[in-house]
Design an enzyme around this catalytic site. Structure first.
Site, PDB file in Angstrom:
ATOM      1  N   ASP A 152       0.858  -1.188   0.000  1.00 21.74           N
ATOM      2  CA  ASP A 152       0.000   0.000   0.000  1.00 21.74           C
ATOM      3  C   ASP A 152       0.891   1.234   0.000  1.00 21.74           C
ATOM      4  OD1 ASP A 152      -3.160   0.675   0.824  1.00 21.74           O
ATOM      5  OD2 ASP A 152      -1.723   2.256   1.309  1.00 21.74           O
ATOM      6  N   ASP A 212      -8.017   0.899  -4.811  1.00 25.08           N
ATOM      7  CA  ASP A 212      -9.110   1.854  -4.961  1.00 25.08           C
ATOM      8  C   ASP A 212      -9.126   2.482  -6.350  1.00 25.08           C
ATOM      9  OD1 ASP A 212      -6.882   3.408  -4.911  1.00 25.08           O
ATOM     10  OD2 ASP A 212      -7.483   4.655  -3.204  1.00 25.08           O
ATOM     11  N   ASN A 213      -8.478   1.818  -7.317  1.00 28.12           N
ATOM     12  CA  ASN A 213      -8.444   2.425  -8.654  1.00 28.12           C
ATOM     13  C   ASN A 213      -8.304   1.348  -9.731  1.00 28.12           C
ATOM     14  OD1 ASN A 213      -5.414   2.232  -9.644  1.00 28.12           O
ATOM     15  ND2 ASN A 213      -5.396   2.633  -7.444  1.00 28.12           N
ATOM     16  N   PHE A 214      -8.746   1.706 -10.944  1.00 26.49           N
ATOM     17  CA  PHE A 214      -8.731   0.732 -12.041  1.00 26.49           C
ATOM     18  C   PHE A 214      -7.358   0.595 -12.692  1.00 26.49           C
ATOM     19  CE2 PHE A 214     -13.342   1.365 -11.853  1.00 26.49           C
ATOM     20  CZ  PHE A 214     -13.729   0.029 -11.812  1.00 26.49           C
ATOM     21  N   THR A 229      -4.453   0.294 -11.273  1.00 20.09           N
ATOM     22  CA  THR A 229      -3.754  -0.806 -10.608  1.00 20.09           C
ATOM     23  C   THR A 229      -4.444  -2.138 -10.887  1.00 20.09           C
ATOM     24  OG1 THR A 229      -3.238   0.772  -8.851  1.00 20.09           O
ATOM     25  CG2 THR A 229      -2.728  -1.529  -8.411  1.00 20.09           C
ATOM     26  N   CYS A 248     -11.422 -12.230 -18.267  1.00 17.72           N
ATOM     27  CA  CYS A 248     -10.621 -11.395 -17.363  1.00 17.72           C
ATOM     28  C   CYS A 248     -11.281 -10.017 -17.265  1.00 17.72           C
ATOM     29  CB  CYS A 248      -9.180 -11.299 -17.848  1.00 17.72           C
ATOM     30  SG  CYS A 248      -8.933 -10.264 -19.300  1.00 17.72           S
ATOM     31  N   CYS A 283     -11.760  -8.259 -20.511  1.00 17.84           N
ATOM     32  CA  CYS A 283     -12.903  -8.751 -21.306  1.00 17.84           C
ATOM     33  C   CYS A 283     -14.207  -8.113 -20.832  1.00 17.84           C
ATOM     34  CB  CYS A 283     -13.103 -10.254 -21.140  1.00 17.84           C
ATOM     35  SG  CYS A 283     -11.779 -11.326 -21.666  1.00 17.84           S
ATOM     36  N   CYS A 285     -15.425   6.603  -2.931  1.00 21.81           N
ATOM     37  CA  CYS A 285     -15.694   6.648  -1.494  1.00 21.81           C
ATOM     38  C   CYS A 285     -15.599   8.084  -0.961  1.00 21.81           C
ATOM     39  CB  CYS A 285     -14.713   5.770  -0.734  1.00 21.81           C
ATOM     40  SG  CYS A 285     -14.792   4.061  -1.250  1.00 21.81           S
TER      41      CYS A 285
END
Lengths: 67, 341
Positions: B57, B127-129, B131, B168, B171, B183
């Site tokens: 983190d 908290d993110n796409f 990553t 995945c 997809c 959030c």
């Protein structure tokens, strides 16, 4: 026209013909989502042609990023 | 006696049994992100007796985390303790047998590339796409299962990705949603977190105990406030032309290593991460700052922070920097170059 979305009845006041229009109507067009229409999973390119009829059932799952 | 009794109730559960418990204790789980989802899943897995857990983190504990991030305390807020360090302290008190590796890093391709091979499963608690898509491709590359999980407000969604079997994330998602629902903007209630984690950890335990037949295979979502539950069989959406899981091109692993800025969604904060900050001398940097008599200067072994009105700047040991009080990457970079170099 009345449909069900995620188990809840939704009354559509204006005529909706396609799934794409439905998403727009529900304010979901910006979301990344997966739709099951009468128990069939739709591919993205089917949203434009899939016809919405009275009594149809939809399950809609959208992706979120929070954690 | 502790060792005899400790996992007794879990072993009584027939699909796990003694053999399953042994497998759990021999396994290595990587949890990416130790916010709300990661706090909860790591606690469950440590209690379950997982042999080794690696936590990654980039952030430190803040007051607004305490409402749902169950491993953290007011003391951690006061000390601005990095989340993985605070988590490790608490987890190790719960179970001293689990090996816990805590990494204060901003997870990117390199970090995952060096560890993916040795883990059994990866839990997405980010908290993110950005990553998540890196996790997605790394797991395809190394043929590892991973469990997507996310939540916002009273809504949650989860899916287990199995290389060569399921679709995945690439997809399933046609674009990265940018509708501003995070959030920090629409809030989050703690039960939504726990519900996602309940699904994620159950799937992980099935994987670790050789109970693949019991995996859900479905995209699961719920809204606790609206009393809705959705389960979609998405197997048909596996894309034969998917660059991540069918063509082995792994597009999400490209374009890395340069100086990167990221606006942290909803937090009025910009993160700046230098490509290779190997020459950053944290201790000297800290000494240097001390002499400047900066407002609200604070330091601990992992970071320093100070204020330049109206901004608050936090510099981590590896040089990674958070500029609070702006969403403008250019403005943030200016401050970064002024103080960090």
């Amino acid at each position: 026209m009345k449909i069900r979305v995620n188990g809840e009845g939704v009354q559509l006041k204006q005529p909706i013909q396609t799934v794409e229009e439905l998403l727009h109507h529900l304010n979901l067009e910006k979301k990344s989502l997966i739709i099951e229409h009468n128990h069939i999973i739709l591919k993205k390119d089917q949203h434009r042609e899939s016809q919405v009829s009275d009594g149809d059932q939809f399950e809609i799952v959208h992706f979120v990023g929070g954690g | 006696m502790l060792s005899d009794n400790r996992y007794h109730r879990q072993m009584l559960f027939e699909p796990i049994g003694e053999a399953g418990q042994r497998s759990i204790q021999e396994s290595h789980v990587l949890i990416i992100g130790v916010g709300a989802l990661g706090s909860s899943s790591s606690e469950m897995l440590v209690r379950a007796g997982v042999g080794k857990i690696t936590l990654m983190d980039r952030d430190y504990v803040e007051e607004s985390n305490l409402q749902r991030q169950q491993l953290f305390s007011e003391e951690d807020v006061k000390n601005q303790t990095p989340k993985v360090i605070a988590a490790k302290n608490r987890l190790q008190a719960i179970n001293s047998h689990t090996i816990i590796e805590a990494k204060v890093i901003d997870v990117g391709v390199e970090e995952l590339d060096s560890i993916a091979e040795e883990v059994d499963v990866i839990i997405d608690a980010t908290d993110n796409f950005d990553t998540r898509l890196i996790i997605n491709d790394i797991c395809q590359k190394y043929r590892k299962p991973w469990v997507y999980g996310a939540c916002v407000a009273s809504y949650g969604v989860t899916f287990t990705v199995l290389p060569d079997e399921t679709p995945c994330l690439q997809c399933l998602m046609d674009h990265i949603p940018n509708d501003g629902a995070t959030c920090d903007t629409v809030g989050i209630i703690s039960p939504a977190v726990q519900m996602v984690v309940a699904h994620q950890v159950t799937e992980v335990i099935k994987l670790l105990t050789d109970n693949q037949d019991a995996l859900s295979g479905k995209l699961i979502a719920f809204d606790l406030w609206k009393n809705q539950q959705m389960e979609l069989k998405v197997a048909t959406l596996k894309d034969e032309n998917c660059p991540s899981c069918s063509q082995a091109k792994y597009p999400n692993l490209e374009y890395q290593a340069q100086v990167k800025t990221a606006v942290l969604c909803g937090r009025n904060t910009v993160q700046i991460r230098a490509g290779t900050q190997k020459n950053f001398h944290f201790i000297q940097f800290k000494e240097h700052l001390k002499d400047l008599n900066l407002t609200n200067f604070f330091s601990n072994p992992y970071l320093v922070s100070f204020e330049i009105d109206p901004f608050r700047i936090v510099v981590f040991k590896d040089g990674r920097t958070l500029i609070h009080g702006t969403k403008n990457p250019q403005e943030a970079k200016k401050l970064y170059y002024r103080f960090v170099g």
